[in-house]
Scaffold this motif. Structure first.
Motif, PDB file in Angstrom:
ATOM      1  N   GLU A  20      49.956  45.632  75.940  1.00 17.53           N
ATOM      2  CA  GLU A  20      49.948  46.128  74.559  1.00 17.53           C
ATOM      3  C   GLU A  20      50.272  45.013  73.581  1.00 17.53           C
ATOM      4  OE1 GLU A  20      52.743  49.377  74.695  1.00 17.53           O
ATOM      5  OE2 GLU A  20      51.200  50.796  75.341  1.00 17.53           O
ATOM      6  N   LYS A  21      51.248  44.191  73.921  1.00 20.96           N
ATOM      7  CA  LYS A  21      51.626  43.082  73.034  1.00 20.96           C
ATOM      8  C   LYS A  21      50.501  42.048  72.930  1.00 20.96           C
ATOM      9  CE  LYS A  21      56.611  43.452  73.602  1.00 20.96           C
ATOM     10  NZ  LYS A  21      57.834  42.834  74.132  1.00 20.96           N
ATOM     11  N   LEU A  22      49.892  41.717  74.074  1.00 18.63           N
ATOM     12  CA  LEU A  22      48.803  40.734  74.078  1.00 18.63           C
ATOM     13  C   LEU A  22      47.613  41.239  73.268  1.00 18.63           C
ATOM     14  CD1 LEU A  22      47.485  38.103  75.020  1.00 18.63           C
ATOM     15  CD2 LEU A  22      46.872  39.269  77.154  1.00 18.63           C
ATOM     16  N   SER A  23      47.210  42.472  73.481  1.00 14.00           N
ATOM     17  CA  SER A  23      46.060  43.003  72.740  1.00 14.00           C
ATOM     18  C   SER A  23      46.376  43.137  71.258  1.00 14.00           C
ATOM     19  CB  SER A  23      45.591  44.334  73.321  1.00 14.00           C
ATOM     20  OG  SER A  23      46.538  45.348  73.091  1.00 14.00           O
ATOM     21  N   GLY A  24      47.596  43.540  70.932  1.00  8.95           N
ATOM     22  CA  GLY A  24      48.000  43.643  69.527  1.00  8.95           C
ATOM     23  C   GLY A  24      47.926  42.305  68.820  1.00  8.95           C
ATOM     24  N   MET A  25      48.346  41.259  69.518  1.00 10.92           N
ATOM     25  CA  MET A  25      48.268  39.918  68.941  1.00 10.92           C
ATOM     26  C   MET A  25      46.811  39.491  68.807  1.00 10.92           C
ATOM     27  SD  MET A  25      49.332  36.245  70.497  1.00 10.92           S
ATOM     28  CE  MET A  25      48.232  36.640  71.825  1.00 10.92           C
ATOM     29  N   SER A  31      38.467  35.930  65.779  1.00  5.03           N
ATOM     30  CA  SER A  31      37.767  35.321  66.905  1.00  5.03           C
ATOM     31  C   SER A  31      37.607  36.300  68.068  1.00  5.03           C
ATOM     32  CB  SER A  31      38.541  34.104  67.419  1.00  5.03           C
ATOM     33  OG  SER A  31      38.558  33.085  66.459  1.00  5.03           O
ATOM     34  N   VAL A  32      36.589  36.049  68.872  1.00  2.00           N
ATOM     35  CA  VAL A  32      36.419  36.757  70.140  1.00  2.00           C
ATOM     36  C   VAL A  32      37.373  36.083  71.122  1.00  2.00           C
ATOM     37  CG1 VAL A  32      34.830  37.235  72.033  1.00  2.00           C
ATOM     38  CG2 VAL A  32      34.017  37.326  69.672  1.00  2.00           C
ATOM     39  N   ILE A  33      38.228  36.871  71.766  1.00  2.00           N
ATOM     40  CA  ILE A  33      39.217  36.330  72.695  1.00  2.00           C
ATOM     41  C   ILE A  33      39.033  37.029  74.036  1.00  2.00           C
ATOM     42  CG2 ILE A  33      41.659  35.933  73.156  1.00  2.00           C
ATOM     43  CD1 ILE A  33      42.123  36.231  70.103  1.00  2.00           C
ATOM     44  N   GLU A  34      38.684  36.238  75.043  1.00  2.00           N
ATOM     45  CA  GLU A  34      38.472  36.763  76.387  1.00  2.00           C
ATOM     46  C   GLU A  34      39.155  35.846  77.389  1.00  2.00           C
ATOM     47  OE1 GLU A  34      34.095  38.814  75.989  1.00  2.00           O
ATOM     48  OE2 GLU A  34      34.176  36.720  76.631  1.00  2.00           O
ATOM     49  N   TYR A  35      39.363  36.372  78.590  1.00  4.51           N
ATOM     50  CA  TYR A  35      39.833  35.519  79.674  1.00  4.51           C
ATOM     51  C   TYR A  35      39.165  35.944  80.970  1.00  4.51           C
ATOM     52  CZ  TYR A  35      43.128  39.242  81.047  1.00  4.51           C
ATOM     53  OH  TYR A  35      43.697  40.425  81.442  1.00  4.51           O
ATOM     54  N   THR A  36      39.081  34.990  81.875  1.00  5.51           N
ATOM     55  CA  THR A  36      38.525  35.291  83.185  1.00  5.51           C
ATOM     56  C   THR A  36      39.609  35.105  84.233  1.00  5.51           C
ATOM     57  OG1 THR A  36      37.711  33.037  83.444  1.00  5.51           O
ATOM     58  CG2 THR A  36      36.152  34.661  82.609  1.00  5.51           C
ATOM     59  N   ALA A  42      37.902  39.716  80.991  1.00  7.91           N
ATOM     60  CA  ALA A  42      38.611  40.742  80.230  1.00  7.91           C
ATOM     61  C   ALA A  42      38.565  40.432  78.740  1.00  7.91           C
ATOM     62  CB  ALA A  42      40.062  40.835  80.685  1.00  7.91           C
ATOM     63  N   ASN A  43      38.429  41.473  77.951  1.00  7.72           N
ATOM     64  CA  ASN A  43      38.523  41.376  76.498  1.00  7.72           C
ATOM     65  C   ASN A  43      40.002  41.469  76.150  1.00  7.72           C
ATOM     66  OD1 ASN A  43      38.585  41.774  73.751  1.00  7.72           O
ATOM     67  ND2 ASN A  43      37.173  43.495  73.735  1.00  7.72           N
ATOM     68  N   ALA A  44      40.569  40.405  75.591  1.00  5.97           N
ATOM     69  CA  ALA A  44      41.998  40.377  75.301  1.00  5.97           C
ATOM     70  C   ALA A  44      42.395  41.329  74.170  1.00  5.97           C
ATOM     71  CB  ALA A  44      42.445  38.959  74.968  1.00  5.97           C
ATOM     72  N   LYS A  45      41.425  41.913  73.496  1.00  7.70           N
ATOM     73  CA  LYS A  45      41.727  42.869  72.428  1.00  7.70           C
ATOM     74  C   LYS A  45      41.777  44.306  72.957  1.00  7.70           C
ATOM     75  CE  LYS A  45      39.885  39.957  68.786  1.00  7.70           C
ATOM     76  NZ  LYS A  45      39.042  39.860  67.608  1.00  7.70           N
ATOM     77  N   SER A  46      41.566  44.483  74.252  1.00 11.03           N
ATOM     78  CA  SER A  46      41.522  45.813  74.855  1.00 11.03           C
ATOM     79  C   SER A  46      42.611  45.962  75.919  1.00 11.03           C
ATOM     80  CB  SER A  46      40.156  46.053  75.502  1.00 11.03           C
ATOM     81  OG  SER A  46      40.194  47.166  76.354  1.00 11.03           O
ATOM     82  N   VAL A  47      43.547  46.890  75.694  1.00 11.22           N
ATOM     83  CA  VAL A  47      44.619  47.137  76.660  1.00 11.22           C
ATOM     84  C   VAL A  47      44.020  47.534  78.011  1.00 11.22           C
ATOM     85  CG1 VAL A  47      46.602  48.596  77.219  1.00 11.22           C
ATOM     86  CG2 VAL A  47      46.304  47.767  74.895  1.00 11.22           C
ATOM     87  N   LEU A  48      43.030  48.411  77.991  1.00 13.45           N
ATOM     88  CA  LEU A  48      42.423  48.859  79.252  1.00 13.45           C
ATOM     89  C   LEU A  48      41.754  47.719  80.003  1.00 13.45           C
ATOM     90  CD1 LEU A  48      40.942  52.328  78.247  1.00 13.45           C
ATOM     91  CD2 LEU A  48      43.006  51.842  79.575  1.00 13.45           C
TER      92      LEU A  48
END
Length: 82
Positions: A20-25, A31-36, A42-48
């Motif tokens: 929740e904290k990561l997605s909230g930030m 910017s589009v923020i993702e990680y592999t 994963a989309n870092a803006k999505s808790v799920l």
């Protein structure tokens, strides 16, 4: 585009509270923020999406930020995991 590999050092990995904290930030940036993690992206803006990646202690995540505020976003992500 900015990239960085970050090792997860939290004993619990990324649990619900941290997701929740990561997605909230991440949502605060344009910017589009993702990680592999392995073959999962994963989309870092999505808790799920974050929870679905099942990040555990010791995992290495390759973050990618792309957009007008990508440098600032990456600095915040690095600070989040420091």
């Amino acid at each position: 585009m900015t990239k960085a590999t970050i090792k997860v050092t939290a004993p619990t990995g990324i649990n619900v509270e941290k997701a929740e904290k990561l997605s909230g930030m991440a949502v605060s940036f344009k910017s589009v923020i993702e990680y592999t993690k392995g073959s999962f992206t994963a989309n870092a803006k999505s808790v799920l999406s974050i929870l679905a990646s099942q990040v555990m202690y010791g995992d290495e995540l390759e973050f990618t930020c792309e957009g007008e505020d990508e440098e600032e976003a990456m600095q915040k992500i690095k600070a989040f995991f420091a």
